[in-house]
Motif scaffolding. Structure first.
Motif, PDB file in Angstrom:
ATOM      1  N   ASP A   1      -2.297  -0.557  -7.037  1.00 48.44           N
ATOM      2  CA  ASP A   1      -2.891  -1.225  -8.188  1.00 48.44           C
ATOM      3  C   ASP A   1      -4.236  -0.613  -8.555  1.00 48.44           C
ATOM      4  OD1 ASP A   1      -3.804  -2.222  -5.720  1.00 48.44           O
ATOM      5  OD2 ASP A   1      -4.569  -4.045  -6.638  1.00 48.44           O
ATOM      6  N   VAL A   2      -5.017  -0.197  -7.556  1.00 44.31           N
ATOM      7  CA  VAL A   2      -6.294   0.469  -7.832  1.00 44.31           C
ATOM      8  C   VAL A   2      -6.047   1.821  -8.486  1.00 44.31           C
ATOM      9  CG1 VAL A   2      -8.367   1.452  -6.777  1.00 44.31           C
ATOM     10  CG2 VAL A   2      -7.486  -0.733  -5.970  1.00 44.31           C
ATOM     11  N   THR A   3      -5.047   2.541  -8.009  1.00 48.13           N
ATOM     12  CA  THR A   3      -4.714   3.841  -8.591  1.00 48.13           C
ATOM     13  C   THR A   3      -4.267   3.696 -10.039  1.00 48.13           C
ATOM     14  OG1 THR A   3      -4.055   4.647  -6.402  1.00 48.13           O
ATOM     15  CG2 THR A   3      -3.307   5.898  -8.309  1.00 48.13           C
ATOM     16  N   CYS A   4      -3.402   2.738 -10.309  1.00 46.57           N
ATOM     17  CA  CYS A   4      -2.918   2.543 -11.681  1.00 46.57           C
ATOM     18  C   CYS A   4      -4.043   2.085 -12.602  1.00 46.57           C
ATOM     19  CB  CYS A   4      -1.778   1.529 -11.689  1.00 46.57           C
ATOM     20  SG  CYS A   4      -0.283   2.117 -10.870  1.00 46.57           S
ATOM     21  N   SER A   5      -4.928   1.239 -12.095  1.00 48.46           N
ATOM     22  CA  SER A   5      -6.076   0.815 -12.901  1.00 48.46           C
ATOM     23  C   SER A   5      -6.953   2.005 -13.266  1.00 48.46           C
ATOM     24  CB  SER A   5      -6.883  -0.229 -12.135  1.00 48.46           C
ATOM     25  OG  SER A   5      -8.068  -0.566 -12.807  1.00 48.46           O
ATOM     26  N   SER A   6      -7.145   2.920 -12.324  1.00 52.38           N
ATOM     27  CA  SER A   6      -7.943   4.125 -12.601  1.00 52.38           C
ATOM     28  C   SER A   6      -7.246   5.024 -13.605  1.00 52.38           C
ATOM     29  CB  SER A   6      -8.216   4.880 -11.298  1.00 52.38           C
ATOM     30  OG  SER A   6      -8.926   4.077 -10.376  1.00 52.38           O
ATOM     31  N   LEU A   7      -5.923   5.163 -13.485  1.00 54.31           N
ATOM     32  CA  LEU A   7      -5.178   5.978 -14.443  1.00 54.31           C
ATOM     33  C   LEU A   7      -5.283   5.407 -15.857  1.00 54.31           C
ATOM     34  CD1 LEU A   7      -1.939   6.725 -12.382  1.00 54.31           C
ATOM     35  CD2 LEU A   7      -3.777   8.320 -12.913  1.00 54.31           C
ATOM     36  N   LEU A   8      -5.251   4.085 -15.977  1.00 52.35           N
ATOM     37  CA  LEU A   8      -5.362   3.449 -17.281  1.00 52.35           C
ATOM     38  C   LEU A   8      -6.767   3.572 -17.868  1.00 52.35           C
ATOM     39  CD1 LEU A   8      -3.274   0.227 -16.576  1.00 52.35           C
ATOM     40  CD2 LEU A   8      -2.631   2.116 -18.085  1.00 52.35           C
ATOM     41  N   GLU A   9      -7.742   3.923 -17.036  1.00 51.99           N
ATOM     42  CA  GLU A   9      -9.097   4.164 -17.526  1.00 51.99           C
ATOM     43  C   GLU A   9      -9.320   5.624 -17.909  1.00 51.99           C
ATOM     44  OE1 GLU A   9     -11.725   2.780 -14.496  1.00 51.99           O
ATOM     45  OE2 GLU A   9     -11.626   0.694 -15.152  1.00 51.99           O
ATOM     46  N   GLY A  10      -8.299   6.465 -17.749  1.00 54.73           N
ATOM     47  CA  GLY A  10      -8.423   7.867 -18.126  1.00 54.73           C
ATOM     48  C   GLY A  10      -8.824   8.768 -16.987  1.00 54.73           C
ATOM     49  N   ARG A  11      -8.624   8.337 -15.758  1.00 55.23           N
ATOM     50  CA  ARG A  11      -8.947   9.179 -14.599  1.00 55.23           C
ATOM     51  C   ARG A  11      -7.705   9.929 -14.134  1.00 55.23           C
ATOM     52  NH1 ARG A  11     -13.816   6.149 -11.935  1.00 55.23           N
ATOM     53  NH2 ARG A  11     -13.882   4.238 -13.146  1.00 55.23           N
ATOM     54  N   VAL A  12      -7.898  10.778 -13.123  1.00 54.19           N
ATOM     55  CA  VAL A  12      -6.815  11.584 -12.555  1.00 54.19           C
ATOM     56  C   VAL A  12      -6.648  11.191 -11.091  1.00 54.19           C
ATOM     57  CG1 VAL A  12      -6.038  13.914 -11.991  1.00 54.19           C
ATOM     58  CG2 VAL A  12      -7.236  13.477 -14.140  1.00 54.19           C
ATOM     59  N   ALA A  13      -5.412  11.037 -10.659  1.00 53.45           N
ATOM     60  CA  ALA A  13      -5.103  10.718  -9.264  1.00 53.45           C
ATOM     61  C   ALA A  13      -4.473  11.937  -8.590  1.00 53.45           C
ATOM     62  CB  ALA A  13      -4.159   9.521  -9.177  1.00 53.45           C
ATOM     63  N   ILE A  14      -4.878  12.172  -7.337  1.00 50.66           N
ATOM     64  CA  ILE A  14      -4.346  13.290  -6.547  1.00 50.66           C
ATOM     65  C   ILE A  14      -3.646  12.698  -5.330  1.00 50.66           C
ATOM     66  CG2 ILE A  14      -4.893  15.412  -5.300  1.00 50.66           C
ATOM     67  CD1 ILE A  14      -7.440  15.616  -6.981  1.00 50.66           C
ATOM     68  N   LEU A  15      -2.323  12.842  -5.271  1.00 45.58           N
ATOM     69  CA  LEU A  15      -1.528  12.327  -4.163  1.00 45.58           C
ATOM     70  C   LEU A  15      -1.138  13.481  -3.255  1.00 45.58           C
ATOM     71  CD1 LEU A  15      -0.666  10.662  -6.974  1.00 45.58           C
ATOM     72  CD2 LEU A  15       0.717   9.395  -5.335  1.00 45.58           C
ATOM     73  N   VAL A  16      -1.219  13.266  -1.943  1.00 43.74           N
ATOM     74  CA  VAL A  16      -0.976  14.310  -0.959  1.00 43.74           C
ATOM     75  C   VAL A  16       0.106  13.841   0.008  1.00 43.74           C
ATOM     76  CG1 VAL A  16      -2.020  15.790   0.812  1.00 43.74           C
ATOM     77  CG2 VAL A  16      -3.383  15.019  -1.147  1.00 43.74           C
ATOM     78  N   GLU A  17       1.066  14.714   0.270  1.00 43.91           N
ATOM     79  CA  GLU A  17       2.137  14.415   1.227  1.00 43.91           C
ATOM     80  C   GLU A  17       1.537  14.238   2.622  1.00 43.91           C
ATOM     81  OE1 GLU A  17       5.743  13.531   2.539  1.00 43.91           O
ATOM     82  OE2 GLU A  17       5.736  14.479   0.565  1.00 43.91           O
ATOM     83  N   GLY A  18       1.961  13.181   3.324  1.00 43.81           N
ATOM     84  CA  GLY A  18       1.529  12.985   4.700  1.00 43.81           C
ATOM     85  C   GLY A  18       0.358  12.049   4.881  1.00 43.81           C
ATOM     86  N   THR A  19      -0.141  11.450   3.808  1.00 45.61           N
ATOM     87  CA  THR A  19      -1.258  10.517   3.920  1.00 45.61           C
ATOM     88  C   THR A  19      -1.099   9.420   2.871  1.00 45.61           C
ATOM     89  OG1 THR A  19      -3.666  10.246   3.755  1.00 45.61           O
ATOM     90  CG2 THR A  19      -2.658  11.982   2.433  1.00 45.61           C
TER      91      THR A  19
ATOM     92  N   GLY B   1       0.824  -1.201   0.000  1.00 43.95           N
ATOM     93  CA  GLY B   1       0.000   0.000   0.000  1.00 43.95           C
ATOM     94  C   GLY B   1       0.855   1.246   0.000  1.00 43.95           C
ATOM     95  N   PHE B   2       0.209   2.375  -0.235  1.00 45.97           N
ATOM     96  CA  PHE B   2       0.921   3.651  -0.202  1.00 45.97           C
ATOM     97  C   PHE B   2       1.389   3.971   1.219  1.00 45.97           C
ATOM     98  CE2 PHE B   2      -1.840   4.591  -4.005  1.00 45.97           C
ATOM     99  CZ  PHE B   2      -0.796   4.645  -4.917  1.00 45.97           C
ATOM    100  N   THR B   3       2.351   4.873   1.313  1.00 44.71           N
ATOM    101  CA  THR B   3       2.816   5.373   2.603  1.00 44.71           C
ATOM    102  C   THR B   3       2.599   6.881   2.676  1.00 44.71           C
ATOM    103  OG1 THR B   3       5.089   5.836   1.884  1.00 44.71           O
ATOM    104  CG2 THR B   3       4.597   3.581   2.591  1.00 44.71           C
ATOM    105  N   GLU B   4       2.973   7.454   3.822  1.00 41.16           N
ATOM    106  CA  GLU B   4       2.806   8.894   4.003  1.00 41.16           C
ATOM    107  C   GLU B   4       3.845   9.716   3.247  1.00 41.16           C
ATOM    108  OE1 GLU B   4       0.614   6.848   7.132  1.00 41.16           O
ATOM    109  OE2 GLU B   4       2.634   6.639   6.340  1.00 41.16           O
ATOM    110  N   THR B   5       4.904   9.085   2.770  1.00 40.62           N
ATOM    111  CA  THR B   5       5.946   9.796   2.029  1.00 40.62           C
ATOM    112  C   THR B   5       5.551   9.891   0.570  1.00 40.62           C
ATOM    113  OG1 THR B   5       7.593   8.913   3.563  1.00 40.62           O
ATOM    114  CG2 THR B   5       8.404   9.889   1.519  1.00 40.62           C
ATOM    115  N   LEU B   6       5.448  11.101   0.049  1.00 43.87           N
ATOM    116  CA  LEU B   6       4.909  11.320  -1.287  1.00 43.87           C
ATOM    117  C   LEU B   6       5.758  10.657  -2.360  1.00 43.87           C
ATOM    118  CD1 LEU B   6       2.756  12.728  -3.027  1.00 43.87           C
ATOM    119  CD2 LEU B   6       4.223  14.752  -3.054  1.00 43.87           C
ATOM    120  N   ARG B   7       7.068  10.782  -2.270  1.00 40.87           N
ATOM    121  CA  ARG B   7       7.924  10.255  -3.322  1.00 40.87           C
ATOM    122  C   ARG B   7       7.945   8.727  -3.341  1.00 40.87           C
ATOM    123  NH1 ARG B   7       7.232  13.132  -7.136  1.00 40.87           N
ATOM    124  NH2 ARG B   7       7.715  15.313  -6.786  1.00 40.87           N
ATOM    125  N   ILE B   8       7.727   8.104  -2.216  1.00 38.43           N
ATOM    126  CA  ILE B   8       7.599   6.643  -2.221  1.00 38.43           C
ATOM    127  C   ILE B   8       6.314   6.242  -2.931  1.00 38.43           C
ATOM    128  CG2 ILE B   8       7.265   4.621  -0.754  1.00 38.43           C
ATOM    129  CD1 ILE B   8       9.129   5.808   1.256  1.00 38.43           C
TER     130      ILE B   8
END
Length: 523
Positions: free
Chosen positions: A260-278, A167-174
């Motif tokens: 994997d859910v985020t990448c699947s959404s991106l491949l469907e033409g959606r936009v992902a918003i990632l926030v530092e600290g969450t 899963g994602f971590t709180e560090t944005l670059r990771i």
């Protein structure tokens, strides 16, 4: 008159925001050639900050220099080894410009110029040490950031039987690297911005160029740029500030902590918003049926996924309607119940002093309180307390004659049904709507339930997620659009992407990939 009043109030609020940050204009000024003057200004900016470290030394034993960094955000060992020690080593060569220090003496991953105080503050806050040299009106931000990070773990809120475990971590670059590791194409774009006057939270907008509608990307950027706030602590803060209908109980953005859910959404033409600290990423746009789909639906055989999906839809309706149907039948429509069952239910309710409406509301509130208590308690005792509490309170309430046994069964089935909803935020919306439906059932019977259902459906039909209808998947039904809504067809049949709005890349794979034995030799 009201419009004029709110406009005046907004202008006053904007003036107050400007007055709260009078030093911002001062921070925009350029550095001075005098090192002592720059140090005095920076020390005044970071007054009463014990974690800010100042290290003065001489470059080659001749030129005064200052290293400034924040303890805990900077690799102090690397700073001593790769910056201070090489610079302090005596050298007969005269170094003219500060940029030449990087080319000849300092070995760091990157270095950026800092011509203004605001740039110095920005890089310092991100963990980059700042090198200032006398007679130079420009500093250098060095790539020596280092801080404590949480290890990559399995998402607690989206655990699955089959599929990736990270899963994602709180560090944005990771988090961005996890997406980049799955989608290796340079068409994957990640645009950064900062939100929050004090927190300066890093936010990344991710999309795949060529698959996403450009107007959607622009709309996401415009909504994020409109945010004026002191700080962003979690992606939920941004979600409330950019959604279409803030008073709706239904979420208009999908939140996930699975790459994997985020990448699947991106491949469907959606936009992902990632926030530092969450670790929670926002996906836009989303639809109602996206909230009822789990990631492992796409990792199991399509027959199994289709059956489980229909089971999930059915129990979602049970979670919403079962208590209100029970209350309506007991209060107004006893003729709908078979005689033997009606006698059994009447005998169980004989000693109950409350009407079915009050009884249902009491039990639902108690169950929600137990569920919330189980979430807030430590993991070691949370599940045990919630289960034991439900058993003890339910049995004691029935023996005391406060509630009937059928009501306890109805509430228990309803609670179990709500656990089948894969998205927690969608489950909360269903749980909230259950209470007004119970009230309508207790006052108007089945007519009240029908009125409530019509109101919910009308609300869902009017809801939008970044301009996309909430029920877009079934609003204008096409065979291609229903392949991943009511059923989950095999992967070799899902040759088209879902169509949200505007221009999009229609085909995701070549058609005619149905598997089977190779018959080329027989031909």
């Amino acid at each position: 008159m009201n419009k004029y009043f709110f406009k005046l109030l907004k202008s006053k609020h904007t003036q107050q925001l400007v007055q709260q940050h009078p030093a911002d204009n001062e921070h925009q000024q350029f550095l001075y050639p005098n090192l002592q003057q720059n140090e005095q200004i920076l020390r005044s900016i970071y007054a009463n900050c014990s974690d800010v470290i100042y290290r003065s030394f001489l470059i080659s034993g001749k030129t005064k220099a200052l290293l400034m960094y924040i303890d805990g955000l900077t690799n102090s060992t690397g700073l001593e080894e790769y910056v201070i020690a090489p610079l302090m080593k005596e050298d007969t060569e005269e170094t003219i410009e500060i940029r030449q220090l990087i080319e000849r003496k300092i070995s760091v991953s990157y270095a950026n110029e800092c011509p203004t105080f605001s740039k110095c503050i920005e890089y310092l806050s991100n963990g980059n040490p700042i090198l200032l040299r006398d007679h130079e009106a420009c500093g250098l931000a060095l790539g020596l950031t280092q801080w404590e990070k949480r290890a990559i773990e399995e998402p607690a809120a989206e655990a699955g039987i089959r599929g990736p475990r990270e899963g994602f971590t709180e560090t944005l670059r990771i988090s961005t690297s996890q997406i980049r590791r799955i989608i290796k194409s340079p068409s994957l774009k990640m645009e950064s911005m900062k939100i929050g006057d004090y927190t300066q939270t890093n936010v990344v907008i991710s999309y795949i160029e060529g698959l996403v509608d450009e107007t959607l990307v622009e709309e996401v950027k415009n909504r994020l740029n409109r945010i004026r706030i002191d700080g962003i602590l979690e992606s939920g803060n941004i979600e409330e500030l950019i959604e279409d209908s803030p008073y709706s109980p239904f979420p208009q953005l999908l939140s996930t902590e699975r790459p994997d859910v985020t990448c699947s959404s991106l491949l469907e033409g959606r936009v992902a918003i990632l926030v530092e600290g969450t670790p929670f990423v926002l996906i836009a746009p989303t639809t109602f049926f996206s909230l009822l789909q789990a990631a492992e639906d796409y990792y199991q055989r399509f027959w199994v996924s289709t059956v489980i999906r229909w089971l999930r839809y059915s129990f979602t309706l049970i979670s919403l309607l079962l208590p209100s149907l029970y209350v309506a039948v007991i209060s107004f429509h006893q003729e709908m119940v078979p005689g033997s069952l009606l006698i059994s239910m009447a005998s169980s309710r004989e000693s109950v002093p409350f009407p079915a409406l009050i009884e249902a509301l009491m039990m639902e509130v108690t169950f929600e309180a137990l569920r919330e208590a189980g979430v807030r308690l430590p993991k070691q005792v949370g599940a045990a307390v919630s289960i034991v509490g439900a058993l003890v309170i339910g049995q004691a309430a029935v023996q005391a004659g406060l509630v009937s046994a059928p009501m306890v069964i109805i509430v228990a089935i309803t609670g179990i049904s709500s656990f089948m909803i894969p998205r927690y935020v969608a489950g909360i919306a269903i749980r909230l709507l259950r209470f007004p439906l119970i009230f309508l059932a207790g006052t108007l019977g089945l007519l009240g339930i029908m009125m409530g259902i019509i109101a919910i459906v009308l609300h869902l039909c009017s809801l939008r997620s970044f301009g996309v209808p909430y029920l877009a998947s079934i609003g204008a039904p096409k065979i291609d659009e229903l392949k991943d809504v009511l059923i989950r067809v095999p992967w070799w049949m899902m040759d088209k992407r879902p169509h949200f709005t505007g221009d999009y890349n229609e085909y995701r794979q070549s058609p005619g990939q149905k598997p089977g034995p190779d018959r080329s030799d027989e031909a």
